[in-house]
Every structure is written in C-alpha cells, then in structure tokens.
Design an enzyme around this catalytic site. Structure first.
Site, PDB file in Angstrom:
ATOM      1  N   LYS A 206       0.855  -1.184   0.000  1.00 22.32           N
ATOM      2  CA  LYS A 206       0.000   0.000   0.000  1.00 22.32           C
ATOM      3  C   LYS A 206       0.892   1.233   0.000  1.00 22.32           C
ATOM      4  CE  LYS A 206      -3.574   2.456   2.502  1.00 22.32           C
ATOM      5  NZ  LYS A 206      -4.589   2.405   3.553  1.00 22.32           N
ATOM      6  N   ARG A 216     -10.807   9.962   1.908  1.00 23.10           N
ATOM      7  CA  ARG A 216     -10.663  10.618   3.219  1.00 23.10           C
ATOM      8  C   ARG A 216     -11.798  11.613   3.443  1.00 23.10           C
ATOM      9  NH1 ARG A 216      -3.971  11.097   3.174  1.00 23.10           N
ATOM     10  NH2 ARG A 216      -3.645   8.832   3.032  1.00 23.10           N
ATOM     11  N   LYS A 261      -2.262  -1.410  -3.764  1.00 24.18           N
ATOM     12  CA  LYS A 261      -3.106  -0.218  -3.693  1.00 24.18           C
ATOM     13  C   LYS A 261      -2.265   1.043  -3.723  1.00 24.18           C
ATOM     14  CE  LYS A 261      -6.112   1.978  -0.434  1.00 24.18           C
ATOM     15  NZ  LYS A 261      -6.536   2.039   0.937  1.00 24.18           N
TER      16      LYS A 261
HETATM   17  C1  PBG Z   1      -7.398   3.570   5.409  1.00 29.04           C
HETATM   18  C2  PBG Z   1      -7.762   3.308   4.015  1.00 29.04           C
HETATM   19  C3  PBG Z   1      -7.593   4.213   2.968  1.00 29.04           C
HETATM   20  C4  PBG Z   1      -8.187   3.635   1.863  1.00 29.04           C
HETATM   21  C5  PBG Z   1      -8.689   2.389   2.241  1.00 29.04           C
HETATM   22  N1  PBG Z   1      -8.388   2.192   3.577  1.00 29.04           N
HETATM   23  C6  PBG Z   1      -7.014   5.578   2.947  1.00 29.04           C
HETATM   24  C7  PBG Z   1      -5.741   5.882   3.553  1.00 29.04           C
HETATM   25  O1  PBG Z   1      -4.871   5.031   3.721  1.00 29.04           O
HETATM   26  O2  PBG Z   1      -5.589   7.045   3.896  1.00 29.04           O
HETATM   27  C8  PBG Z   1      -8.286   4.300   0.523  1.00 29.04           C
HETATM   28  C9  PBG Z   1      -9.325   3.814  -0.404  1.00 29.04           C
HETATM   29  C10 PBG Z   1      -9.661   4.733  -1.522  1.00 29.04           C
HETATM   30  O3  PBG Z   1      -9.010   5.769  -1.741  1.00 29.04           O
HETATM   31  O4  PBG Z   1     -10.629   4.422  -2.212  1.00 29.04           O
HETATM   32  N2  PBG Z   1      -6.624   2.769   6.092  1.00 29.04           N
END
Ligand code: PBG
Length: 338
Positions: A206, A216, A261
């Site tokens: 990630k 967010r 991701k």
């Molecule tokens: C949080 C999380 C995030 C996403 C999924 N779980 C955002 C982040 O790490 O700030 C992002 C998913 C998206 O942008 O669609 N742990």
C-alpha cells in the site's frame, strides 16, 4: 510490364496480425482476458442514522448508506453476481478519540452494518478494513505517540478491532494499516478466538498516495489528519522491490490474499507480485482513480462506460484475481446486459 494475378507480392507481410481482429467473432475467439461480476468487490461507505443516504461531493455517484439501507443495496449487488462487499464507516466526529477506541466497540457503525448485511444475505462475503483512521482523532491508521505512529501498540488495537468485526459476522479481515507484523498477530488473535475460518486479505503493498483524497472525505478523516502524510508507514511510490518484500512477509505471516493499492499507477507492482508469488492478488481501484474518470466523463471528456471497462480489464490483464472498485455496480450491470 502488366502484372498477372499470380505475380508474387513479396513486399507484403506473411503474418497479418489484423486477420484475427477482422470480425467480432474472431476477436472473441482470441480474447485473452474476460471480466465478470465475480471479479468485483464493491466498497461501501456507511453513515450513522436511519433510512439515510448521503452524497459524497468528491465521488459523484457514490453514496453513504445508513445500516438499515444496506440489505437492499447489497441485495442488488448480489443479484448482479458480485461475490463480496467491503465496508467503510464514516464515524461521527464526536466518537473519534486519540486511541480510536470506537474501533473495538462491538456496536460501532461497521459492526451494525455487518450484522444488517449478514442477517439479510448470509451468502455474500463481507470484508472489513482493519486500521484506526475512521476512529482516530489524529486521522492516522495507528496510535500516535509523541508525533509518531507507534507500531506494536497499534497492532494490539487492530487485533481488538478485528475481533469485534469477526464476531459481528465479517468474513474477510483486510488490514490496510501497514504496521509491521500485523498479519501474523491478527492470524494468531483470530485463531486463538476460534476464528480460523476467517480470511486475511492483506493490503501488503500500500503506497502513500494522493489518490486516496476523496476516500478521506468519504470517511471524514481528512479534516482530522490536517494535511499530515502517512509516509512513515505507507510505501514510497518510487519503490518496487520493497513491495515484493512486503508481500513475501505477509504471505509468510499467513495472508490468504494480497492487495496492491492504488491500482492504476501500480500495475507493474501487480504484475510482479502475481508472477513471483502466484497468490490471489487484488487491486484497489481507489477513490481518486474513480473520481478522475467520473469527473472527466461528467464533463464530456471521456466515455464513462468505455473507460470504466477498459480500466477494469487492465487489472485483469496485469494478473489480478479481482478488483475493489467503486465501479462495481455500474460495471456488473453492463456485463449483465442491463
Ligand atoms: C485507510 C484506508 C484508505 C483507503 C482504504 N483504507 C485511505 C488511507 O490510507 O488514507 C483508501 C481507499 C480509496 O481511496 O478508495 N486505512
């Protein structure tokens, strides 16, 4: 000199790649990848309240549902052939604290959502994020001490969070926090509590990405994060070998499935992971990727259906078993001829 019909025309190619492309039937015969609703995991945002939906301005077409509205929404996904959904709560601001304790309240919003879905549809897979950002008044995925997200203490919190989710009926625990060692710790905590059937889908690679912006907003964590970055735990977008090390560790610790991701800017990572490990590999086609296509299409620059399907196919071509995508419902409708 006149050329007869048998004159050799050596300047023309023997191999004509276009021959296979000439007809719809011949294109279908040689197509290497197929998309089906089985490929989609539909991420759903959940809001507090009764009989409520809320729009998300930075993700046009995506809505938050109150728990009582979920059985109908998930019922539609199921009828379209989508095998699983992923839940993300927009926790009311007054419940956010520095330790994120609402994360392990067995009656929190996400647990209410799981129960509502599982009561109505026991046969659809329910996946939940494990990370503190929806519950943390610092907006971070872990617990902050002296300005730093602490690893081991966060993992204890994540184990408590996972247990309430599983006890509410969650099938797949998906840690998105990027703490070191959390997959092994979660596997142990789940097994010790009799939950050895629960799957772990690790957000193993990630990246610290600007493409999470609209998400967010959707879970209302941006205002709490106050512009701070997640660079001390999420990966540097410049790195690729490091992603393979992350994946190797998570497989060793017991991950059943791996996620990369964001998706679109990281197709190379997906391909490397899949070819090196041969493990079920998923992409998160994240909020910013959705917003990018959606806003462009809404303003007439792109054909929405076409770029949506082309994007989803790119994940299959790169080697994905499936994709978490906000396009899930629209794409499944299209694939079902609706
Ligand atoms: C949080 C999380 C995030 C996403 C999924 N779980 C955002 C982040 O790490 O700030 C992002 C998913 C998206 O942008 O669609 N742990």
């Amino acid at each position: 000199m006149a050329r007869g019909p048998s004159t050799p025309v050596g300047v023309f190619p023997q191999t004509r790649m276009r021959r296979n492309r000439r007809w719809d039937w011949s294109r279908r015969m040689v197509r290497e990848n197929l998309l089906s609703p089985d490929d989609f995991i539909w991420p759903i945002f959940v809001c507090d309240g009764k009989d409520r939906t809320e729009e998300i301005p930075t993700m046009p077409g995506v809505i938050r549902y109150s728990p009582d509205r979920l059985p109908a929404a998930v019922g539609e996904a199921k009828a379209l052939g989508i095998p699983s959904v992923a839940l993300f709560p927009a926790t009311p601001a007054e419940l956010k604290t520095p330790d994120g304790a609402e994360a392990w309240n067995p009656d929190n919003l996400v647990c209410q959502a799981i129960r509502a879905i599982k009561d109505a549809h026991p046969d659809i897979g329910v996946m939940c994020d494990v990370a503190l950002d929806p519950f943390n008044s610092d907006g971070h995925d872990g617990i902050v001490r002296d300005g730093h997200v602490v690893n081991d203490e966060t993992i204890e919190a994540l184990c408590r969070q996972a247990l309430v989710q599983v006890e509410a009926g969650c099938d797949i625990i998906a840690p998105s926090d990027m703490m070191d060692g959390r997959i092994g710790a979660l596997r142990k905590a789940l097994d010790a509590n009799g939950h050895d059937r629960v799957l772990l889908m690790s957000y193993a690679a990630k990246f610290s990405s600007g493409f999470y912006g609209p998400f967010r907003d959707a879970i209302d964590s941006a205002g709490f994060l106050k512009g701070e970055s997640k660079d001390t735990y999420q990966m540097d977008p410049a790195n690729s070998d490091e992603a393979l090390r992350e994946v190797a560790l998570d497989i060793d610790e017991g991950a059943d499935m791996i996620m990369v991701k964001p998706g679109l800017a990281y197709l190379d990572i997906i391909q490397r992971v899949k070819s090196q490990f041969g493990i079920p590999t998923f992409a998160y086609n994240v909020s910013g990727e959705y917003a990018m296509l959606r806003f462009a299409a809404d303003n007439g620059a792109l054909d929405y259906e076409r770029v949506m399907m082309e994007t989803l196919m790119a994940f299959k071509r790169a080697g994905c078993s499936g994709v978490l995508t906000y396009f899930a419902i629209d794409a499944a409708r299209l694939l079902n001829g609706e």
